[in-house]
Design a protein around this motif. Structure first.
Motif, PDB file in Angstrom:
ATOM      1  N   ILE A 277       0.846  -1.201   0.000  1.00  0.00           N
ATOM      2  CA  ILE A 277       0.000   0.000   0.000  1.00  0.00           C
ATOM      3  C   ILE A 277       0.880   1.248   0.000  1.00  0.00           C
ATOM      4  O   ILE A 277       0.504   2.303   0.501  1.00  0.00           O
ATOM      5  N   ASN A 278       2.078   1.062  -0.601  1.00  0.00           N
ATOM      6  CA  ASN A 278       2.981   2.190  -0.886  1.00  0.00           C
ATOM      7  C   ASN A 278       3.443   2.967   0.345  1.00  0.00           C
ATOM      8  O   ASN A 278       3.629   4.178   0.289  1.00  0.00           O
ATOM      9  N   ILE A 279       3.601   2.274   1.467  1.00  0.00           N
ATOM     10  CA  ILE A 279       4.192   2.925   2.643  1.00  0.00           C
ATOM     11  C   ILE A 279       5.690   2.614   2.625  1.00  0.00           C
ATOM     12  O   ILE A 279       6.086   1.453   2.518  1.00  0.00           O
ATOM     13  N   SER A 280       6.502   3.650   2.724  1.00  0.00           N
ATOM     14  CA  SER A 280       7.944   3.441   2.677  1.00  0.00           C
ATOM     15  C   SER A 280       8.430   2.896   4.014  1.00  0.00           C
ATOM     16  O   SER A 280       7.822   3.139   5.066  1.00  0.00           O
ATOM     17  N   GLU A 281       9.530   2.177   3.970  1.00  0.00           N
ATOM     18  CA  GLU A 281      10.065   1.561   5.188  1.00  0.00           C
ATOM     19  C   GLU A 281      10.376   2.631   6.230  1.00  0.00           C
ATOM     20  O   GLU A 281      10.222   2.412   7.432  1.00  0.00           O
ATOM     21  N   ASP A 282      10.802   3.784   5.767  1.00  0.00           N
ATOM     22  CA  ASP A 282      11.179   4.836   6.701  1.00  0.00           C
ATOM     23  C   ASP A 282       9.992   5.346   7.530  1.00  0.00           C
ATOM     24  O   ASP A 282      10.169   5.894   8.615  1.00  0.00           O
TER      25      ASP A 282
ATOM     26  N   LEU B 178     -11.879  -9.233  -1.324  1.00  0.00           N
ATOM     27  CA  LEU B 178     -11.694  -8.105  -2.240  1.00  0.00           C
ATOM     28  C   LEU B 178     -10.316  -8.177  -2.884  1.00  0.00           C
ATOM     29  O   LEU B 178     -10.167  -7.974  -4.093  1.00  0.00           O
ATOM     30  N   ASN B 179      -9.300  -8.455  -2.094  1.00  0.00           N
ATOM     31  CA  ASN B 179      -7.965  -8.594  -2.670  1.00  0.00           C
ATOM     32  C   ASN B 179      -7.906  -9.785  -3.625  1.00  0.00           C
ATOM     33  O   ASN B 179      -7.256  -9.723  -4.669  1.00  0.00           O
ATOM     34  N   TYR B 180      -8.619 -10.841  -3.260  1.00  0.00           N
ATOM     35  CA  TYR B 180      -8.651 -12.050  -4.106  1.00  0.00           C
ATOM     36  C   TYR B 180      -9.205 -11.746  -5.490  1.00  0.00           C
ATOM     37  O   TYR B 180      -8.729 -12.283  -6.488  1.00  0.00           O
ATOM     38  N   ILE B 181     -10.220 -10.844  -5.547  1.00  0.00           N
ATOM     39  CA  ILE B 181     -10.778 -10.505  -6.864  1.00  0.00           C
ATOM     40  C   ILE B 181     -10.059  -9.297  -7.483  1.00  0.00           C
ATOM     41  O   ILE B 181     -10.552  -8.681  -8.427  1.00  0.00           O
ATOM     42  N   GLY B 182      -8.902  -8.965  -6.905  1.00  0.00           N
ATOM     43  CA  GLY B 182      -8.049  -7.981  -7.573  1.00  0.00           C
ATOM     44  C   GLY B 182      -8.203  -6.545  -7.117  1.00  0.00           C
ATOM     45  O   GLY B 182      -7.680  -5.624  -7.752  1.00  0.00           O
ATOM     46  N   LYS B 183      -8.899  -6.329  -6.023  1.00  0.00           N
ATOM     47  CA  LYS B 183      -9.074  -4.967  -5.518  1.00  0.00           C
ATOM     48  C   LYS B 183      -8.014  -4.675  -4.455  1.00  0.00           C
ATOM     49  O   LYS B 183      -7.529  -5.570  -3.778  1.00  0.00           O
TER      50      LYS B 183
ATOM     51  N   GLY C  19      -5.680   2.838   0.458  1.00  0.00           N
ATOM     52  CA  GLY C  19      -6.273   1.772  -0.348  1.00  0.00           C
ATOM     53  C   GLY C  19      -7.493   2.272  -1.111  1.00  0.00           C
ATOM     54  O   GLY C  19      -7.984   3.377  -0.867  1.00  0.00           O
ATOM     55  N   ASP C  20      -7.987   1.446  -2.013  1.00  0.00           N
ATOM     56  CA  ASP C  20      -9.196   1.815  -2.746  1.00  0.00           C
ATOM     57  C   ASP C  20     -10.456   1.452  -1.967  1.00  0.00           C
ATOM     58  O   ASP C  20     -11.504   2.075  -2.149  1.00  0.00           O
ATOM     59  N   TYR C  21     -10.345   0.434  -1.119  1.00  0.00           N
ATOM     60  CA  TYR C  21     -11.492   0.004  -0.322  1.00  0.00           C
ATOM     61  C   TYR C  21     -11.047  -0.223   1.119  1.00  0.00           C
ATOM     62  O   TYR C  21      -9.993  -0.825   1.349  1.00  0.00           O
ATOM     63  N   VAL C  22     -11.841   0.254   2.047  1.00  0.00           N
ATOM     64  CA  VAL C  22     -11.603  -0.023   3.462  1.00  0.00           C
ATOM     65  C   VAL C  22     -12.781  -0.811   4.001  1.00  0.00           C
ATOM     66  O   VAL C  22     -13.940  -0.412   3.828  1.00  0.00           O
ATOM     67  N   VAL C  23     -12.478  -1.945   4.631  1.00  0.00           N
ATOM     68  CA  VAL C  23     -13.506  -2.711   5.319  1.00  0.00           C
ATOM     69  C   VAL C  23     -13.379  -2.419   6.802  1.00  0.00           C
ATOM     70  O   VAL C  23     -12.335  -2.670   7.409  1.00  0.00           O
ATOM     71  N   THR C  24     -14.430  -1.852   7.375  1.00  0.00           N
ATOM     72  CA  THR C  24     -14.390  -1.552   8.806  1.00  0.00           C
ATOM     73  C   THR C  24     -15.560  -2.228   9.483  1.00  0.00           C
ATOM     74  O   THR C  24     -16.456  -2.765   8.826  1.00  0.00           O
ATOM     75  N   GLU C  25     -15.561  -2.192  10.792  1.00  0.00           N
ATOM     76  CA  GLU C  25     -16.463  -3.042  11.554  1.00  0.00           C
ATOM     77  C   GLU C  25     -17.089  -2.242  12.691  1.00  0.00           C
ATOM     78  O   GLU C  25     -16.416  -1.414  13.303  1.00  0.00           O
ATOM     79  N   ALA C  26     -18.359  -2.497  12.950  1.00  0.00           N
ATOM     80  CA  ALA C  26     -19.021  -1.879  14.096  1.00  0.00           C
ATOM     81  C   ALA C  26     -19.607  -2.994  14.948  1.00  0.00           C
ATOM     82  O   ALA C  26     -20.376  -3.809  14.460  1.00  0.00           O
ATOM     83  N   GLY C  27     -19.218  -3.029  16.182  1.00  0.00           N
ATOM     84  CA  GLY C  27     -19.382  -4.201  17.042  1.00  0.00           C
ATOM     85  C   GLY C  27     -20.798  -4.615  17.370  1.00  0.00           C
ATOM     86  O   GLY C  27     -21.737  -3.853  17.239  1.00  0.00           O
TER      87      GLY C  27
END
Lengths: 557, 557
Positions: A26-31, A82-87, A293-301
């Protein structure tokens, strides 16, 4: 399926990538990574954009049984799907609370082949965020009691008025109601106090809602502490403790990056316990996910009556976020539970119980629709479910205008949620999500409670105890009536009585008392007999947890 | 010197090396490092050798003023000094407790140009060890109270007999003595309890004394909890909670590597508060340091009557370690304090006060000699000290057969302690250190207390309160009389009365009560009015701590 491995066995046998390789996806640099070992890292706040372009998918659920219906599991499964289908999708989830790990529930890092790793660390101290929140909360408590003790710099606080409780991340019923300051004069002023569990701390809510460090400090300063003997309101800022509290939170404010078993990025940050707290992860983490990312999956308890309602009315209203899709997790066993079946009957095929218990899921679907959001139903598959039961449940969902899809992610990882992922993408591309709140800030507190109780829970009316009436007057007098309400209620029922399963009708809600969270911007009505500090069961999970001499852990789940 | 920068300014302007480069200096491979950010790392237990070859230098001090005399500062200075003269030396020190950071004392990461870095992290949550200890301690508490609540699996514990307290790393006087379990039946059994500060937890002592994970679990199991209603002793192992407690400590058991401002390795791990706890860092860290370096500088808190006595009688006896040299830190201001001068007079030259106040340091020197250890005196230089004062103090030390050397490490870093380092090396090469304990395990508890009180403190006699007499009988009945004693006493005086400065004579010691630490292998006699939970001062340091919007902290010291 009797030899299916346990969650911790699956987790320990999974091969993890170094977290820098997950970050690279997700393009975060090591630094930019602040490592906590090889598989966890904190992320800097500058990765959060003001108006990120990602799409937000909210996962909530029907009213769960006491074992949980796999909402976290399905959220991770959907991300992997989502990642499995290429997102390019990121799970942005809550951190587990330590208390329940030793109680009944165990951990909260997913299950089967859809877990976040390293699950042992995530379920234990993780990167120390909860501990930091606990310390910030309890520093304020110590300073309050020190001020009571202190004649020279006294604010003249009325000990009986103090509204701020201590917290501990432990299921410890004995600390719910305590007397402090017993004994010698040097031991402080004697008064009643109590401990809530750490996720119920207002500091947790503030961390979850704050935009940045500046906003965090502003909100910490606005915490209502109590009143002086002559009736003046005192806030945390009056005790000169805000800088120290914020300093304790310097690392906790940074989101944590981990990975799913499938090797996809997951950001865990803040906020469980939607039953008694706002219960969603931090706004910073969600926005950061939407930036990366293009999609965020979040959760509400818990059920959507708690988690989703608060996500929408509190988090969305304060942060400007809006979900682009909603998923409701259901299970055949929970439907059967709401049909009135006992746990030993869950494993027998029973299509008519599906028909009978559907009423619970139906109400949650209707609730989401009232908010302008048409949900996708995700059925978390269990080994003893039958096709006839699935067919019946899908058919019932269609009558409500929604699609139900079975996920086998628990067994098959992301692949098992590919169909759910396709459907969610289709919903987002339709673009019909149109979130609108059910109450406005200008409505008074009583009205807001009535809206949630009647519209979401289906109650006839709301009763206020004498104590809560007096508190309501004080809340109004303090000028806090524009705040949201953050209901504390059993997750087992739409009502405040855990025994009323299904879709109860003809019931009243009782507001027992209030807690004020003026830094977080909400008021907490305590409904029925709900507690903000859980207890341990007769045989706690702590008895099953062990570590061998090589450091290998068992008994976490 | 009025513009000399503050500790935090010096620390923030120092250039840190990546911790992997510090590790390289002592031949630790990068793969063995578990990073916590770029500048902290946990070290694996396999770096500890059974019989390491390094030489052990113990730093203790004269009785300090309430500001502390720079024992940690001088320990770091000596480490840097040893490296400066070409030796491979490692500082192996204690982690600071969070409570005092917000109280009077501030942090404990050294001062001036001899600090361990990153000082903000070290003084705050660091790598989470204290939090883990706190949780392990409080999990046992929650399980104890859950057992009282629980009729089905009850051990029949007598609530009045419970000897295990909760802990919190906060200076919070109001939690010293509390009533828990107030209110409804669901809130647990009402009983008296109290919180100690986290470093006083027996779990901390166990972590500091354990050899490895196996020994840790064995010791945790031996924690004495209380008695059944029919008088049977109950231990933590009887509550099936040892595995879960050890699991909570899985990372806390690993030593932490950081660096000094001079760029030398420092291992911080466990154990402050030698006044009320065993107060030394972990045995694992010390042995690891001795395995990785030629010299280890370690520290025993407060005056040598507390820190060094416990280091020798508890840590050395249990771990087989023996110091090869001892350093006593003294300051001109502390000598003047023990001469009876007020703080406002410390800055004026006063050679006769040096003569008068020397008696305190003299007794500490004699005490070390009683143990078979001839100390080097290290004078921590302050700006207003004069050469005449130094000359007098050195002359007085010579009369006791010891050498006193001034260290200017606070201002000049390791170079300022080079002379101290040379002297310490000379002492080690003489090889005359010959540690012998002053009491034997076979002596009973009463005898051991008498030995320490009379031989080390100089007391006439020891009085036992009625409560402590009853507890002593129980301790003997439980078969605990072979344990060491870990005295809890004010650090301000050799006596248990903080007002008796200098070298008091003709005084008695009062044992008020006992705490039992059967997993750690010692009994804690509480002397005089000592508390194991500190309070905050009228204006706590918390009021001075702040963080700006860029995350820069001020007010830590």
């Amino acid at each position: 399926m009797s030899t299916f491995p346990s969650d911790i066995e699956i987790a320990q046998n999974a091969t993890m990538s170094h977290i820098k390789d997950i970050a690279k996806k997700i393009n975060i640099s090591e630094d930019d990574l602040e490592y906590y070992g090889k598989y966890k890292a904190k992320l800097p706040l500058h990765l959060q954009q003001e108006n990120p372009k990602g799409k937000l998918i909210l996962v909530s659920a029907m009213s769960p049984t006491k074992y949980g219906e796999g909402k976290t599991t399905m959220s991770i499964g959907l991300t992997d799907g989502l990642n499995y289908i290429g997102k390019k999708a990121i799970a942005v989830l809550r951190e587990p609370s330590l208390g329940p790990v030793f109680g009944l529930k165990g951990g909260a890092a997913g299950g089967g082949y859809v877990q976040v790793l390293p699950m042992e660390d995530i379920n234990l101290h993780f990167t120390g965020d909860f501990s930091a929140i606990e310390k910030a909360n309890n520093l304020l408590s110590a300073v309050i009691d020190n001020n009571l003790q202190n004649t020279k710099y006294s604010l003249n606080l009325d000990p009986k008025s103090i509204a701020w409780k201590r917290v501990m991340d432990m299921n410890d019923r004995s600390l719910r109601q305590i007397i402090i300051g017993v004994g010698a004069k040097a031991n402080g002023t004697m008064r009643e106090d109590g401990f809530n569990i750490t996720p119920a701390s207002e500091v947790m809510a503030i961390l979850c809602l704050a935009k940045d460090l500046e906003d965090l400090k502003f909100r910490l300063g606005n915490i209502f502490v109590g009143k002086t003997l002559d009736g003046k309101a005192i806030f945390a800022r009056d005790l000169n403790v805000v800088g120290a509290m914020a300093t304790l939170l310097k690392d906790a404010i940074k989101p944590n990056l981990v990975q799913t078993i499938d090797g996809n990025p997951a950001i865990l940050h803040g906020g469980p316990f939607a039953s008694i707290a706002q219960g969603t992860n931090t706004a910073i983490a969600t926005k950061m996910g939407l930036s990366l990312g293009d999609y965020v999956v979040t959760e509400a308890g818990f059920g959507a009556d708690l988690g989703a309602e608060k996500f929408l009315h509190i988090k969305c209203e304060q942060s400007g976020l809006k979900p682009d899709a909603v998923v409701l997790v259901a299970t055949i066993r929970a439907i059967k539970h709401h049909a009135g079946l006992a746990a030993e009957d869950f494993k027998t095929e029973n299509v008519s119980a599906i028909e009978k218990g559907f009423c619970n899921l139906e109400k949650h679907i209707e609730n989401m629709q009232q908010f302008g959001l048409n949900p996708v139903v995700c059925i978390n598959a269990f080994p003893d479910d039958t096709q006839a039961e699935y067919d019946k449940l899908k058919e019932l969902c269609v009558t409500k205008g929604v699609t139900a899809i079975v996920s086998t992610a628990f067994v098959y990882g992301g692949k098992g949620s590919a169909a759910v992922a396709e459907k969610v993408i289709a919903e987002i591309e339709k673009g019909t999500a149109n979130y609108k709140p059910l109450y406005q800030p200008t409505d008074n507190i009583e009205h807001k409670i009535n809206v949630v109780a009647k519209t979401i829970y289906g109650a006839n009316s709301v009763e206020f105890s004498p104590k809560s009436k007096a508190q309501l007057k004080m809340i109004n007098d303090l000028g806090f009536s524009h705040f949201s309400v953050c209901m504390a209620k059993t997750p087992a029922s739409f009502s405040d009585n855990e025994k009323l399963i299904g879709r109860p009708t003809n019931f009243d809600i009782t507001v027992r008392e209030f807690e004020i969270a003026s830094g977080a911007g909400f008021i907490v009505p305590l409904l029925g007999e709900v507690m903000r500090m859980p207890g341990l069961p007769a045989v706690p999970n702590a008895e099953r947890i062990d570590i061998d001499n090589e450091g290998r852990i068992k008994g976490l789940s």
